[in-house]
Design a protein around this motif. Structure first.
Motif, PDB file in Angstrom:
ATOM      1  N   TRP A   1       0.840  -1.189   0.000  1.00  0.00           N
ATOM      2  CA  TRP A   1       0.000   0.000   0.000  1.00  0.00           C
ATOM      3  C   TRP A   1       0.881   1.248   0.000  1.00  0.00           C
ATOM      4  CZ3 TRP A   1      -4.827   0.775  -1.172  1.00  0.00           C
ATOM      5  CH2 TRP A   1      -5.462   1.952  -0.806  1.00  0.00           C
ATOM      6  N   PRO A   2       0.564   2.256  -0.822  1.00  0.00           N
ATOM      7  CA  PRO A   2       1.412   3.450  -0.899  1.00  0.00           C
ATOM      8  C   PRO A   2       1.460   4.230   0.412  1.00  0.00           C
ATOM      9  CG  PRO A   2      -0.132   3.336  -2.740  1.00  0.00           C
ATOM     10  CD  PRO A   2      -0.543   2.278  -1.768  1.00  0.00           C
ATOM     11  N   ASP A   3       2.454   5.071   0.498  1.00  0.00           N
ATOM     12  CA  ASP A   3       2.601   5.990   1.622  1.00  0.00           C
ATOM     13  C   ASP A   3       1.332   6.835   1.783  1.00  0.00           C
ATOM     14  OD1 ASP A   3       3.464   9.009   2.339  1.00  0.00           O
ATOM     15  OD2 ASP A   3       4.764   7.607   3.396  1.00  0.00           O
ATOM     16  N   GLY A   4       0.978   7.162   3.037  1.00  0.00           N
ATOM     17  CA  GLY A   4      -0.228   7.930   3.305  1.00  0.00           C
ATOM     18  C   GLY A   4      -0.247   9.271   2.604  1.00  0.00           C
ATOM     19  N   ARG A   5       0.911   9.884   2.431  1.00  0.00           N
ATOM     20  CA  ARG A   5       0.970  11.171   1.733  1.00  0.00           C
ATOM     21  C   ARG A   5       0.622  11.001   0.258  1.00  0.00           C
ATOM     22  NH1 ARG A   5       6.922  12.892   3.586  1.00  0.00           N
ATOM     23  NH2 ARG A   5       7.184  10.691   3.030  1.00  0.00           N
ATOM     24  N   SER A   6       1.059   9.910  -0.335  1.00  0.00           N
ATOM     25  CA  SER A   6       0.732   9.643  -1.733  1.00  0.00           C
ATOM     26  C   SER A   6      -0.769   9.427  -1.900  1.00  0.00           C
ATOM     27  CB  SER A   6       1.503   8.410  -2.230  1.00  0.00           C
ATOM     28  OG  SER A   6       1.307   8.211  -3.610  1.00  0.00           O
ATOM     29  N   VAL A   7      -1.375   8.700  -0.979  1.00  0.00           N
ATOM     30  CA  VAL A   7      -2.822   8.470  -1.022  1.00  0.00           C
ATOM     31  C   VAL A   7      -3.565   9.796  -0.875  1.00  0.00           C
ATOM     32  CG1 VAL A   7      -4.773   7.369   0.143  1.00  0.00           C
ATOM     33  CG2 VAL A   7      -2.630   6.107  -0.172  1.00  0.00           C
ATOM     34  N   ALA A   8      -3.080  10.661   0.018  1.00  0.00           N
ATOM     35  CA  ALA A   8      -3.729  11.958   0.227  1.00  0.00           C
ATOM     36  C   ALA A   8      -3.717  12.797  -1.047  1.00  0.00           C
ATOM     37  CB  ALA A   8      -3.034  12.711   1.359  1.00  0.00           C
ATOM     38  N   LEU A   9      -2.582  12.828  -1.737  1.00  0.00           N
ATOM     39  CA  LEU A   9      -2.499  13.583  -2.989  1.00  0.00           C
ATOM     40  C   LEU A   9      -3.398  12.968  -4.055  1.00  0.00           C
ATOM     41  CD1 LEU A   9       1.308  14.439  -3.271  1.00  0.00           C
ATOM     42  CD2 LEU A   9      -0.548  15.850  -2.394  1.00  0.00           C
ATOM     43  N   ALA A  10      -3.411  11.640  -4.124  1.00  0.00           N
ATOM     44  CA  ALA A  10      -4.254  10.961  -5.109  1.00  0.00           C
ATOM     45  C   ALA A  10      -5.729  11.292  -4.890  1.00  0.00           C
ATOM     46  CB  ALA A  10      -4.036   9.450  -5.034  1.00  0.00           C
ATOM     47  N   LEU A  11      -6.168  11.279  -3.648  1.00  0.00           N
ATOM     48  CA  LEU A  11      -7.563  11.579  -3.352  1.00  0.00           C
ATOM     49  C   LEU A  11      -7.893  13.049  -3.619  1.00  0.00           C
ATOM     50  CD1 LEU A  11      -8.120   9.491  -0.094  1.00  0.00           C
ATOM     51  CD2 LEU A  11      -8.811   8.933  -2.441  1.00  0.00           C
ATOM     52  N   ALA A  12      -6.941  13.937  -3.319  1.00  0.00           N
ATOM     53  CA  ALA A  12      -7.169  15.358  -3.579  1.00  0.00           C
ATOM     54  C   ALA A  12      -7.364  15.610  -5.069  1.00  0.00           C
ATOM     55  CB  ALA A  12      -5.990  16.181  -3.050  1.00  0.00           C
ATOM     56  N   TYR A  13      -6.501  15.023  -5.885  1.00  0.00           N
ATOM     57  CA  TYR A  13      -6.635  15.230  -7.328  1.00  0.00           C
ATOM     58  C   TYR A  13      -7.853  14.500  -7.891  1.00  0.00           C
ATOM     59  CZ  TYR A  13      -2.342  17.891  -7.707  1.00  0.00           C
ATOM     60  OH  TYR A  13      -1.398  18.884  -7.593  1.00  0.00           O
ATOM     61  N   SER A  14      -8.297  13.432  -7.228  1.00  0.00           N
ATOM     62  CA  SER A  14      -9.547  12.783  -7.631  1.00  0.00           C
ATOM     63  C   SER A  14     -10.728  13.722  -7.425  1.00  0.00           C
ATOM     64  CB  SER A  14      -9.782  11.512  -6.810  1.00  0.00           C
ATOM     65  OG  SER A  14      -8.844  10.526  -7.118  1.00  0.00           O
ATOM     66  N   LEU A  15     -10.726  14.421  -6.294  1.00  0.00           N
ATOM     67  CA  LEU A  15     -11.796  15.371  -6.025  1.00  0.00           C
ATOM     68  C   LEU A  15     -11.806  16.477  -7.068  1.00  0.00           C
ATOM     69  CD1 LEU A  15     -14.059  16.481  -4.262  1.00  0.00           C
ATOM     70  CD2 LEU A  15     -12.327  17.555  -2.813  1.00  0.00           C
ATOM     71  N   GLY A  16     -10.628  16.993  -7.385  1.00  0.00           N
ATOM     72  CA  GLY A  16     -10.550  18.024  -8.412  1.00  0.00           C
ATOM     73  C   GLY A  16     -11.031  17.540  -9.763  1.00  0.00           C
ATOM     74  N   ALA A  17     -10.800  16.268 -10.050  1.00  0.00           N
ATOM     75  CA  ALA A  17     -11.240  15.708 -11.327  1.00  0.00           C
ATOM     76  C   ALA A  17     -12.758  15.687 -11.448  1.00  0.00           C
ATOM     77  CB  ALA A  17     -10.676  14.300 -11.506  1.00  0.00           C
ATOM     78  N   HIS A  18     -13.459  15.747 -10.316  1.00  0.00           N
ATOM     79  CA  HIS A  18     -14.923  15.868 -10.354  1.00  0.00           C
ATOM     80  C   HIS A  18     -15.308  17.099 -11.177  1.00  0.00           C
ATOM     81  CE1 HIS A  18     -19.064  16.488  -9.032  1.00  0.00           C
ATOM     82  NE2 HIS A  18     -19.033  15.319  -8.395  1.00  0.00           N
ATOM     83  N   GLY A  19     -14.585  18.193 -10.967  1.00  0.00           N
ATOM     84  CA  GLY A  19     -14.854  19.400 -11.744  1.00  0.00           C
ATOM     85  C   GLY A  19     -14.534  19.231 -13.213  1.00  0.00           C
ATOM     86  N   ILE A  20     -13.459  18.488 -13.506  1.00  0.00           N
ATOM     87  CA  ILE A  20     -13.093  18.242 -14.899  1.00  0.00           C
ATOM     88  C   ILE A  20     -14.197  17.460 -15.606  1.00  0.00           C
ATOM     89  CG2 ILE A  20     -11.425  17.101 -16.413  1.00  0.00           C
ATOM     90  CD1 ILE A  20      -9.295  17.629 -14.291  1.00  0.00           C
ATOM     91  N   MET A  21     -14.775  16.476 -14.913  1.00  0.00           N
ATOM     92  CA  MET A  21     -15.863  15.706 -15.492  1.00  0.00           C
ATOM     93  C   MET A  21     -17.081  16.590 -15.770  1.00  0.00           C
ATOM     94  SD  MET A  21     -14.653  12.690 -15.797  1.00  0.00           S
ATOM     95  CE  MET A  21     -12.984  13.325 -15.921  1.00  0.00           C
ATOM     96  N   THR A  22     -17.317  17.573 -14.914  1.00  0.00           N
ATOM     97  CA  THR A  22     -18.440  18.482 -15.129  1.00  0.00           C
ATOM     98  C   THR A  22     -18.254  19.277 -16.408  1.00  0.00           C
ATOM     99  OG1 THR A  22     -18.851  18.660 -12.745  1.00  0.00           O
ATOM    100  CG2 THR A  22     -19.748  20.404 -14.130  1.00  0.00           C
TER     101      THR A  22
END
Length: 292
Positions: A164-185
């Protein structure tokens, strides 16, 4: 039985959409901080899995279950135009799902489980009974998670041989996933008429053009602010300033986009989103520097 031409199959799989998950997988590879030597076959297989397989599968699934909507919004697409005859759209979606699983099996347990989860999201997004895309909040969240966060985490996990990746890597991945919600819009602005007629509550349908445009911008901005602050907190201030600088340029572009959101959604997707994904890579290099 009549078979579709290769050009129709290629159009169905939409190669232009493969870039985001491939890029995100690469960001996960970089963020892992591990050397690529000895791992290149896994990296190449992972990039192919993220783009030409899992993402392509999601496009085929979406086109099949959206064929009636596309008949209104994009009648030139392979299925509504008749260039993809009979049920070939569905057959290709199933075949690509199986091929994706076969390739994922070569990446070990982490890669396989990630692919299974991504494929389940792809089918849940478009296919009944869930058909998450009927609600813009849920559907865009599923796409953002699949295209960005899951691909990033998979890249990092494959590099770490399944750990499992480092917690910081997961945090960045989730943050950019949230931002991608706007891209999908942003992508939903081109299909308002068909979505409204077929009962699909995309954000432009639910909130109106202006409301959806503001939500897309806010959802894209907020995670990048968080990422810049996290990088500063982790001792990577220069990288954080870089992300903030890219965000500042996006804000200038957003001002122009918000003036005419429907007409400029595609324009902003081409320009603003490019800066967004550059910030992703910059933050991945920041994490790599912090772990080495």
């Amino acid at each position: 039985m009549q078979r579709p031409a290769f050009s129709a199959v290629a159009e169905l799989l939409k190669p232009i959409t493969w870039f985001p998950p491939m890029w995100a997988f690469g960001c996960g590879v970089v963020a892992s901080g591990l050397p690529a030597e000895g791992r290149w076959p896994l990296i190449i297989a992972g990039v192919l899995l993220a783009g030409p397989f899992v993402c392509a599968t999601s496009q085929a699934v979406n086109d099949w279950f959206d064929r009636h909507v596309d008949a209104i919004n994009e009648p030139q697409r392979p299925i509504p135009s008749g260039r993809m005859p009979g049920q070939w759209g569905l057959y290709i979606a199933v075949i690509w799902t199986l091929l994706s699983l076969l390739l994922a099996w070569q990446l070990g347990r982490a890669g396989f489980l990630a692919a299974v989860f991504g494929l389940l999201l792809a089918w849940a997004y478009s296919a009944p009974p869930l058909r998450l895309k009927r609600n813009g909040w849920w559907g865009n969240a599923a796409c953002g998670l699949c295209y960005e966060g899951l691909a990033w985490i998979t890249g990092a996990a494959v590099m770490a041989m399944g750990q499992w990746p480092d917690g910081r890597s997961v945090a960045l991945a989730l943050a950019y996933s949230l931002g991608a919600h706007g891209i999908m819009t942003l992508n939903d602005f081109k299909s308002i008429e068909g979505d409204r007629q077929m009962g699909i509550d995309s954000l432009p349908v639910m909130l109106g053009v202006s409301g959806a445009a503001w939500v897309a911008c806010i959802v894209m901005v907020a995670p990048q602010v968080v990422v810049a602050l996290l990088l500063w907190h982790w001792g990577q201030g220069w990288h954080g300033l870089g992300v903030a600088g890219l965000l500042l340029v996006q804000l200038l572009l957003m001002k122009r986009f918000l003036a005419l959101p429907r007409e400029r959604a595609t324009w902003y997707s081409a320009n603003g989103v490019t800066l967004y994904v550059l910030g992703m890579l910059l933050s991945a290099f920041a994490l790599r520097a912090a772990t080495t």
